[in-house]
Design a protein around this motif. Structure first.
Motif, PDB file in Angstrom:
ATOM      1  N   ARG A   1       0.837  -1.201  -0.036  1.00 52.77           N
ATOM      2  CA  ARG A   1       0.038  -0.123   0.095  1.00 52.77           C
ATOM      3  C   ARG A   1       0.940   1.136   0.042  1.00 52.77           C
ATOM      4  NH1 ARG A   1      -4.108  -1.859   4.935  1.00 52.77           N
ATOM      5  NH2 ARG A   1      -5.349  -3.495   3.496  1.00 52.77           N
ATOM      6  N   VAL A   2       0.608   2.021  -0.812  1.00 50.89           N
ATOM      7  CA  VAL A   2       1.529   3.241  -1.164  1.00 50.89           C
ATOM      8  C   VAL A   2       0.592   4.383  -1.024  1.00 50.89           C
ATOM      9  CG1 VAL A   2       3.023   4.595  -2.508  1.00 50.89           C
ATOM     10  CG2 VAL A   2       2.966   2.236  -2.803  1.00 50.89           C
TER      11      VAL A   2
ATOM     12  N   CYS B   1      -4.664   5.319  -0.608  1.00 56.03           N
ATOM     13  CA  CYS B   1      -3.425   4.652  -1.179  1.00 56.03           C
ATOM     14  C   CYS B   1      -3.609   4.436  -2.853  1.00 56.03           C
ATOM     15  CB  CYS B   1      -3.297   3.562  -0.544  1.00 56.03           C
ATOM     16  SG  CYS B   1      -4.324   2.002  -1.067  1.00 56.03           S
ATOM     17  N   GLU B   2      -2.291   4.455  -3.193  1.00 53.73           N
ATOM     18  CA  GLU B   2      -2.133   4.083  -4.555  1.00 53.73           C
ATOM     19  C   GLU B   2      -2.893   2.603  -5.209  1.00 53.73           C
ATOM     20  OE1 GLU B   2      -0.704   5.778  -7.537  1.00 53.73           O
ATOM     21  OE2 GLU B   2      -1.098   7.501  -6.092  1.00 53.73           O
ATOM     22  N   PRO B   3      -3.425   2.573  -6.056  1.00 55.04           N
ATOM     23  CA  PRO B   3      -3.950   1.141  -6.622  1.00 55.04           C
ATOM     24  C   PRO B   3      -3.082   0.260  -6.986  1.00 55.04           C
ATOM     25  CG  PRO B   3      -4.479   2.656  -8.332  1.00 55.04           C
ATOM     26  CD  PRO B   3      -3.880   3.568  -7.343  1.00 55.04           C
ATOM     27  N   PRO B   4      -3.250  -0.949  -6.482  1.00 54.80           N
ATOM     28  CA  PRO B   4      -2.096  -2.052  -6.696  1.00 54.80           C
ATOM     29  C   PRO B   4      -1.657  -1.966  -8.091  1.00 54.80           C
ATOM     30  CG  PRO B   4      -4.278  -3.081  -6.469  1.00 54.80           C
ATOM     31  CD  PRO B   4      -4.532  -1.644  -5.929  1.00 54.80           C
TER      32      PRO B   4
ATOM     33  N   VAL C   1       4.924   9.000   0.617  1.00 48.31           N
ATOM     34  CA  VAL C   1       5.232   9.454   1.952  1.00 48.31           C
ATOM     35  C   VAL C   1       5.183   8.168   2.841  1.00 48.31           C
ATOM     36  CG1 VAL C   1       4.768  11.771   1.731  1.00 48.31           C
ATOM     37  CG2 VAL C   1       3.035  10.093   2.604  1.00 48.31           C
ATOM     38  N   TRP C   2       4.615   6.872   2.261  1.00 46.19           N
ATOM     39  CA  TRP C   2       4.178   5.969   3.430  1.00 46.19           C
ATOM     40  C   TRP C   2       4.284   4.547   2.464  1.00 46.19           C
ATOM     41  CZ3 TRP C   2      -0.691   4.871   7.028  1.00 46.19           C
ATOM     42  CH2 TRP C   2      -0.471   3.760   7.359  1.00 46.19           C
ATOM     43  N   ILE C   3       4.758   3.692   2.570  1.00 44.21           N
ATOM     44  CA  ILE C   3       4.824   2.395   1.878  1.00 44.21           C
ATOM     45  C   ILE C   3       4.514   1.204   2.980  1.00 44.21           C
ATOM     46  CG2 ILE C   3       6.113   0.394   0.597  1.00 44.21           C
ATOM     47  CD1 ILE C   3       7.806   2.675  -0.291  1.00 44.21           C
ATOM     48  N   ASP C   4       3.419   0.709   2.919  1.00 46.62           N
ATOM     49  CA  ASP C   4       2.776  -0.115   4.046  1.00 46.62           C
ATOM     50  C   ASP C   4       2.787  -1.545   3.405  1.00 46.62           C
ATOM     51  OD1 ASP C   4       1.694  -1.066   6.288  1.00 46.62           O
ATOM     52  OD2 ASP C   4      -0.422  -0.543   5.753  1.00 46.62           O
ATOM     53  N   LEU C   5       3.618  -2.139   3.856  1.00 40.87           N
ATOM     54  CA  LEU C   5       3.644  -3.614   3.397  1.00 40.87           C
ATOM     55  C   LEU C   5       2.913  -4.673   4.449  1.00 40.87           C
ATOM     56  CD1 LEU C   5       7.647  -4.027   2.668  1.00 40.87           C
ATOM     57  CD2 LEU C   5       5.735  -3.946   1.140  1.00 40.87           C
ATOM     58  N   VAL C   6       1.901  -5.171   4.070  1.00 40.19           N
ATOM     59  CA  VAL C   6       0.893  -6.054   4.747  1.00 40.19           C
ATOM     60  C   VAL C   6       1.037  -7.577   4.267  1.00 40.19           C
ATOM     61  CG1 VAL C   6      -1.290  -6.319   5.698  1.00 40.19           C
ATOM     62  CG2 VAL C   6      -0.623  -4.068   4.901  1.00 40.19           C
TER      63      VAL C   6
END
Length: 318
Positions: A3-4, A12-15, A28-33
């Motif tokens: 998720r960016v 967030c940016e779409p995948p 500003v945020w990269i969320d690795l789930v």
């Protein structure tokens, strides 16, 4: 899942396809789930840094939880999960502070992350840099820990009302079970707060956090964590006191029951002796042939019971 979140955007940016994935310049945020190997490799390639594995995140050594590598600061904290349940859990979450976006790696979905996303929806321009995201996310984590601690306080006070209600110790087994669960919650809150305090101290020496507002914000978060930890210690002491009090009241009740049986045994011993004597089949027992013999024996039994009871009461043993 990657998720960016980009500056000034509320979602967030779409995948996209990992083979063609390029990090947006305003991210500003990269969320690795729950990232897989391909997603980890894509982020590592885009940022030029390593992504810790789940096994590395679970390590307890301080050197494995906070460190610097390739200009980035890595910090792993135990975040409380399922905080609305009676016994919450704790799971490690890694924060990577870089010159660009903040990177978070997690394999759970704790509520602070959902609250942070809601905050971005309401105020998309609140977080313009990765540092802002980190500070506001940590603030959300602290607020969530405070909410869970407040719930624990309410539960512990409710248990105290039952323990010191002055009634009989009926149901103390359930109360002790509740105290045990409250203690488990207390310990997990302390585990989380201790990790956050260590992270704030370590991140505080990062040059990205040395600027005015960021530094003041970080100090405020550190004070909040220390304050909550001190309050949590007070709750732990209250739980231990109530547990000791509950066990003491149970012992008092048991002693009272044993005392009743002891008094009954002593009080019934004389009439038992009298009944045993007159129950013996001897030819020469004058009272057996007298019409007043039976009432006399009964009277002697009653008197032999009343005299010990009167003596016990006079001594204050009853």
């Amino acid at each position: 899942m990657i998720r960016v979140y980009c500056a000034g955007r509320s979602a967030c940016e779409p995948p996209v396809e990992l083979s063609n994935w390029v990090l947006p310049p305003d991210a500003v945020w990269i969320d690795l789930v729950k990232p897989n190997i391909e997603e980890e490799a894509a982020v590592e390639k885009a940022l030029g840094l390593s992504v810790p594995t789940r096994e590395e995140m679970a390590e307890l050594e301080a050197s494995s939880r906070v460190y610097r590598e390739n200009g980035a600061t890595y910090a792993t904290a135990d975040i409380i999960t399922h905080g609305d349940e009676e016994i919450p859990g704790v799971e490690p979450v890694t924060f990577v502070v870089t010159d660009g976006p903040l990177v978070t790696i997690r394999y759970v979905d704790p509520k602070p992350f959902a609250l942070m996303v809601e905050k971005l929806h309401r105020e998309p321009r609140l977080c313009a840099t990765g540092t802002d995201i980190f500070l506001h996310l940590m603030e959300t984590v602290i607020d969530r820990a405070s909410d869970i601690l407040s719930g624990t306080v309410v539960r512990v006070e409710g248990i105290a009302g039952h323990v010191f209600s002055g009634g009989r110790t009926v149901g103390f087994g359930k109360l002790i079970t509740k105290l045990g669960r409250a203690q488990m919650t207390n310990a997990r809150i302390e585990q989380s707060l201790a990790g956050l305090t260590r992270i704030f101290a370590f991140v505080g020496i990062d040059e990205r956090m040395s600027k005015g507002e960021a530094r003041a914000h970080l100090r405020s978060l550190s004070r909040d964590a220390e304050s909550l930890s001190a309050h949590n210690h007070t709750i732990a002491a209250s739980i231990n006191f109530q547990l000791s009090a509950a066990l003491g009241l149970i012992n008092i009740e048991q002693s009272s029951i044993i005392k009743i049986f002891s008094v009954a045994a002593v009080a019934l011993l004389p009439p038992t002796l009298i009944a045993s004597i007159y129950g013996m089949n001897f030819d020469f027992m004058p009272e057996l042939s007298k019409p007043w013999g039976y009432p006399a024996a009964l009277t002697a039994m009653v008197v032999s019971v009343m005299l010990p009871l009167a003596w016990f009461k006079r001594k204050g043993w009853l």
